[in-house]
Design a protein around this motif. Sequence first.
Motif, PDB file in Angstrom:
ATOM      1  N   ARG A 123       0.836  -1.200   0.000  1.00 47.39           N
ATOM      2  CA  ARG A 123       0.000   0.000   0.000  1.00 47.39           C
ATOM      3  C   ARG A 123       0.872   1.252   0.000  1.00 47.39           C
ATOM      4  O   ARG A 123       0.489   2.282  -0.555  1.00 47.39           O
ATOM      5  N   ARG A 124       2.039   1.143   0.622  1.00 51.51           N
ATOM      6  CA  ARG A 124       2.973   2.265   0.696  1.00 51.51           C
ATOM      7  C   ARG A 124       4.194   2.044  -0.184  1.00 51.51           C
ATOM      8  O   ARG A 124       4.726   2.981  -0.758  1.00 51.51           O
ATOM      9  N   HIS A 125       4.649   0.787  -0.300  1.00 54.87           N
ATOM     10  CA  HIS A 125       5.838   0.500  -1.106  1.00 54.87           C
ATOM     11  C   HIS A 125       5.573   0.816  -2.581  1.00 54.87           C
ATOM     12  O   HIS A 125       6.412   1.427  -3.247  1.00 54.87           O
ATOM     13  N   PHE A 126       4.439   0.389  -3.089  1.00 52.93           N
ATOM     14  CA  PHE A 126       3.956   0.844  -4.391  1.00 52.93           C
ATOM     15  C   PHE A 126       3.087   2.071  -4.098  1.00 52.93           C
ATOM     16  O   PHE A 126       2.467   2.131  -3.040  1.00 52.93           O
ATOM     17  N   PRO A 127       3.003   3.063  -4.995  1.00 52.65           N
ATOM     18  CA  PRO A 127       2.329   4.326  -4.633  1.00 52.65           C
ATOM     19  C   PRO A 127       0.799   4.266  -4.607  1.00 52.65           C
ATOM     20  O   PRO A 127       0.116   5.183  -5.068  1.00 52.65           O
ATOM     21  N   PHE A 128       0.234   3.181  -4.051  1.00 53.20           N
ATOM     22  CA  PHE A 128      -1.220   3.066  -4.003  1.00 53.20           C
ATOM     23  C   PHE A 128      -1.851   4.141  -3.116  1.00 53.20           C
ATOM     24  O   PHE A 128      -2.834   4.776  -3.504  1.00 53.20           O
ATOM     25  N   GLU A 129      -1.304   4.337  -1.926  1.00 51.31           N
ATOM     26  CA  GLU A 129      -1.888   5.342  -1.041  1.00 51.31           C
ATOM     27  C   GLU A 129      -1.697   6.748  -1.600  1.00 51.31           C
ATOM     28  O   GLU A 129      -2.574   7.607  -1.446  1.00 51.31           O
ATOM     29  N   LEU A 130      -0.578   7.000  -2.246  1.00 51.87           N
ATOM     30  CA  LEU A 130      -0.350   8.291  -2.880  1.00 51.87           C
ATOM     31  C   LEU A 130      -1.424   8.548  -3.941  1.00 51.87           C
ATOM     32  O   LEU A 130      -2.050   9.621  -3.979  1.00 51.87           O
ATOM     33  N   LEU A 131      -1.672   7.549  -4.791  1.00 50.36           N
ATOM     34  CA  LEU A 131      -2.651   7.697  -5.854  1.00 50.36           C
ATOM     35  C   LEU A 131      -4.072   7.756  -5.312  1.00 50.36           C
ATOM     36  O   LEU A 131      -4.936   8.457  -5.880  1.00 50.36           O
ATOM     37  N   GLN A 132      -4.317   7.036  -4.232  1.00 55.48           N
ATOM     38  CA  GLN A 132      -5.638   7.078  -3.609  1.00 55.48           C
ATOM     39  C   GLN A 132      -6.036   8.512  -3.273  1.00 55.48           C
ATOM     40  O   GLN A 132      -7.154   8.953  -3.561  1.00 55.48           O
ATOM     41  N   GLY A 133      -5.097   9.267  -2.696  1.00 60.51           N
ATOM     42  CA  GLY A 133      -5.378  10.650  -2.348  1.00 60.51           C
ATOM     43  C   GLY A 133      -5.596  11.533  -3.562  1.00 60.51           C
ATOM     44  O   GLY A 133      -6.508  12.370  -3.581  1.00 60.51           O
ATOM     45  N   LYS A 134      -4.766  11.362  -4.590  1.00 58.79           N
ATOM     46  CA  LYS A 134      -4.877  12.179  -5.804  1.00 58.79           C
ATOM     47  C   LYS A 134      -6.224  11.940  -6.497  1.00 58.79           C
ATOM     48  O   LYS A 134      -6.889  12.881  -6.946  1.00 58.79           O
ATOM     49  N   ILE A 135      -6.612  10.675  -6.577  1.00 61.05           N
ATOM     50  CA  ILE A 135      -7.858  10.331  -7.259  1.00 61.05           C
ATOM     51  C   ILE A 135      -9.062  10.781  -6.443  1.00 61.05           C
ATOM     52  O   ILE A 135     -10.054  11.282  -6.982  1.00 61.05           O
ATOM     53  N   ALA A 136      -8.971  10.609  -5.111  1.00 63.08           N
ATOM     54  CA  ALA A 136     -10.066  11.059  -4.240  1.00 63.08           C
ATOM     55  C   ALA A 136     -10.274  12.568  -4.343  1.00 63.08           C
ATOM     56  O   ALA A 136     -11.395  13.065  -4.184  1.00 63.08           O
ATOM     57  N   ASP A 137      -9.204  13.307  -4.633  1.00 61.32           N
ATOM     58  CA  ASP A 137      -9.294  14.766  -4.799  1.00 61.32           C
ATOM     59  C   ASP A 137      -9.848  15.169  -6.164  1.00 61.32           C
ATOM     60  O   ASP A 137      -9.979  16.361  -6.456  1.00 61.32           O
ATOM     61  N   GLY A 138     -10.142  14.188  -7.026  1.00 60.58           N
ATOM     62  CA  GLY A 138     -10.721  14.478  -8.335  1.00 60.58           C
ATOM     63  C   GLY A 138      -9.729  14.928  -9.376  1.00 60.58           C
ATOM     64  O   GLY A 138     -10.107  15.551 -10.374  1.00 60.58           O
ATOM     65  N   LEU A 139      -8.451  14.580  -9.194  1.00 67.12           N
ATOM     66  CA  LEU A 139      -7.411  15.071 -10.087  1.00 67.12           C
ATOM     67  C   LEU A 139      -7.573  14.585 -11.523  1.00 67.12           C
ATOM     68  O   LEU A 139      -7.194  15.285 -12.468  1.00 67.12           O
ATOM     69  N   ILE A 140      -8.134  13.382 -11.719  1.00 71.03           N
ATOM     70  CA  ILE A 140      -8.327  12.869 -13.081  1.00 71.03           C
ATOM     71  C   ILE A 140      -9.802  12.556 -13.350  1.00 71.03           C
ATOM     72  O   ILE A 140     -10.125  11.847 -14.309  1.00 71.03           O
ATOM     73  N   GLY A 141     -10.690  13.073 -12.517  1.00 70.14           N
ATOM     74  CA  GLY A 141     -12.114  12.802 -12.697  1.00 70.14           C
ATOM     75  C   GLY A 141     -12.455  11.366 -12.330  1.00 70.14           C
ATOM     76  O   GLY A 141     -11.691  10.672 -11.656  1.00 70.14           O
ATOM     77  N   ASN A 142     -13.595  10.916 -12.790  1.00 73.00           N
ATOM     78  CA  ASN A 142     -14.001   9.540 -12.515  1.00 73.00           C
ATOM     79  C   ASN A 142     -13.098   8.563 -13.259  1.00 73.00           C
ATOM     80  O   ASN A 142     -12.815   8.742 -14.446  1.00 73.00           O
ATOM     81  N   VAL A 143     -12.649   7.541 -12.554  1.00 71.57           N
ATOM     82  CA  VAL A 143     -11.786   6.531 -13.161  1.00 71.57           C
ATOM     83  C   VAL A 143     -12.643   5.551 -13.963  1.00 71.57           C
ATOM     84  O   VAL A 143     -13.632   5.019 -13.467  1.00 71.57           O
ATOM     85  N   THR A 144     -12.242   5.325 -15.206  1.00 77.31           N
ATOM     86  CA  THR A 144     -12.965   4.375 -16.057  1.00 77.31           C
ATOM     87  C   THR A 144     -12.248   3.034 -16.167  1.00 77.31           C
ATOM     88  O   THR A 144     -12.885   1.981 -16.161  1.00 77.31           O
ATOM     89  N   SER A 145     -10.920   3.087 -16.240  1.00 79.15           N
ATOM     90  CA  SER A 145     -10.146   1.858 -16.429  1.00 79.15           C
ATOM     91  C   SER A 145      -8.844   1.896 -15.642  1.00 79.15           C
ATOM     92  O   SER A 145      -8.251   2.962 -15.448  1.00 79.15           O
ATOM     93  N   LEU A 146      -8.424   0.728 -15.212  1.00 73.93           N
ATOM     94  CA  LEU A 146      -7.157   0.566 -14.529  1.00 73.93           C
ATOM     95  C   LEU A 146      -6.458  -0.620 -15.177  1.00 73.93           C
ATOM     96  O   LEU A 146      -7.025  -1.712 -15.259  1.00 73.93           O
ATOM     97  N   LEU A 147      -5.253  -0.400 -15.688  1.00 75.54           N
ATOM     98  CA  LEU A 147      -4.488  -1.450 -16.366  1.00 75.54           C
ATOM     99  C   LEU A 147      -3.190  -1.688 -15.609  1.00 75.54           C
ATOM    100  O   LEU A 147      -2.421  -0.750 -15.384  1.00 75.54           O
ATOM    101  N   PHE A 148      -2.944  -2.927 -15.220  1.00 80.69           N
ATOM    102  CA  PHE A 148      -1.731  -3.210 -14.460  1.00 80.69           C
ATOM    103  C   PHE A 148      -1.023  -4.427 -15.035  1.00 80.69           C
ATOM    104  O   PHE A 148      -1.632  -5.480 -15.252  1.00 80.69           O
ATOM    105  N   THR A 149       0.281  -4.265 -15.297  1.00 86.08           N
ATOM    106  CA  THR A 149       1.119  -5.343 -15.824  1.00 86.08           C
ATOM    107  C   THR A 149       2.283  -5.588 -14.876  1.00 86.08           C
ATOM    108  O   THR A 149       2.995  -4.655 -14.511  1.00 86.08           O
ATOM    109  N   ASN A 150       2.464  -6.847 -14.479  1.00 86.43           N
ATOM    110  CA  ASN A 150       3.559  -7.209 -13.580  1.00 86.43           C
ATOM    111  C   ASN A 150       4.242  -8.459 -14.139  1.00 86.43           C
ATOM    112  O   ASN A 150       3.791  -9.580 -13.918  1.00 86.43           O
ATOM    113  N   LEU A 151       5.332  -8.241 -14.881  1.00 88.12           N
ATOM    114  CA  LEU A 151       6.033  -9.329 -15.558  1.00 88.12           C
ATOM    115  C   LEU A 151       7.466  -9.434 -15.059  1.00 88.12           C
ATOM    116  O   LEU A 151       8.185  -8.441 -15.013  1.00 88.12           O
TER     117      LEU A 151
END
Length: 333
Positions: free
Chosen positions: A127-155
């Motif tokens: 939650r902290r090692h990857f910037p999930f909590e950082l992004l949680q705050g930015k998105i909650a503040d409406g920085l990018i509007g409503n989220v439509t899609s989330l794409l994650f690749t871990n190879l």
Amino acid sequence: MKKYKVGIIGAGGVTELHFVGYKEHPERIEITALCDPNEEALHAKADKYGVPQRFTEVQDFIENSGIDVAVVCTPTSIRKQILFPLIEAGLPVFVEKPFSDTLEEAKEITEKAEKHGVPISVNQNFRRHFPFELLQGKIADGLIGNVTSLLFTNLFFRQDAGWRLDCERHAMSVMGIHWFDGFRKILGSDALSVVCQNRSSSAVQCKGETDATVQVVYENGAVATYVQSFSSAFNRGELIVIGETGTIVAGHTSASLYRKGEKTPEVTWENHVSREVATYEGLNQLLVSIETGTEAPNSSRDNLKTITVLDAAYVSANEQRIVYLNQKQSVQV
């Protein structure tokens, strides 16, 4: 600020996160006991970190260590048989992820802990090692509007050793548990449905899956698509969060905001939180909950929502169907 005597059960590799993370906070934590049936591993780890009390049996550890909090770093296959005696003894527990191998067992453990009034927190350190909590705050503040899609690749390529090789649940339980937890944190929404395909590559020696593709639909309308590989010769770890007014692209150490028509990011945020630091912070959330009587943000009850998605992904892959989740976060046929 109260100082707590902490005892660790399990002397394997993951305990390094705890020993290293805690040593910077002697005013808060003192590791006074270590327990592991493997005496060689037990003494090697205890000698390395100067742990005075050493136990090979859990009951002896409970009765004679005099600890305030137990940290459980055992394989998930024996998680329940370790946690139940600790709960019955009234010891608060900080447990490694995944909390349990199955949703059914995770619920059983949580219900027993609540019945005994014992708090349990889960080490979801990404939650902290990857910037999930950082992004949680930015998105909650409406920085990018409503989220439509989330794409994650871990190879990447990963060949585990020891007990993990015999686990029927592998790549998603090792890493997907972090990503499912992070997705719901970013979105601030629970999952509605899960569909998954997984495979086991001959490039990796293990019983469980090495590769998986998962799609999760959330209550707020967002869709997360997640691709995991433990068998890839090419490394990539990238999260893309697409909103109505902007897109955020993130890795482990940074996240960048892009606007329509711009080739360079509007802003980039740094995120340099080690797993060890995040592990201490996770334990401290449990300690604060003990002191305040409030539920920790990383409580076992909270983690049931993450385990629900993980469990549903395996059900979907095994039964070749979409798994729908009800409002109480249980798997539906």
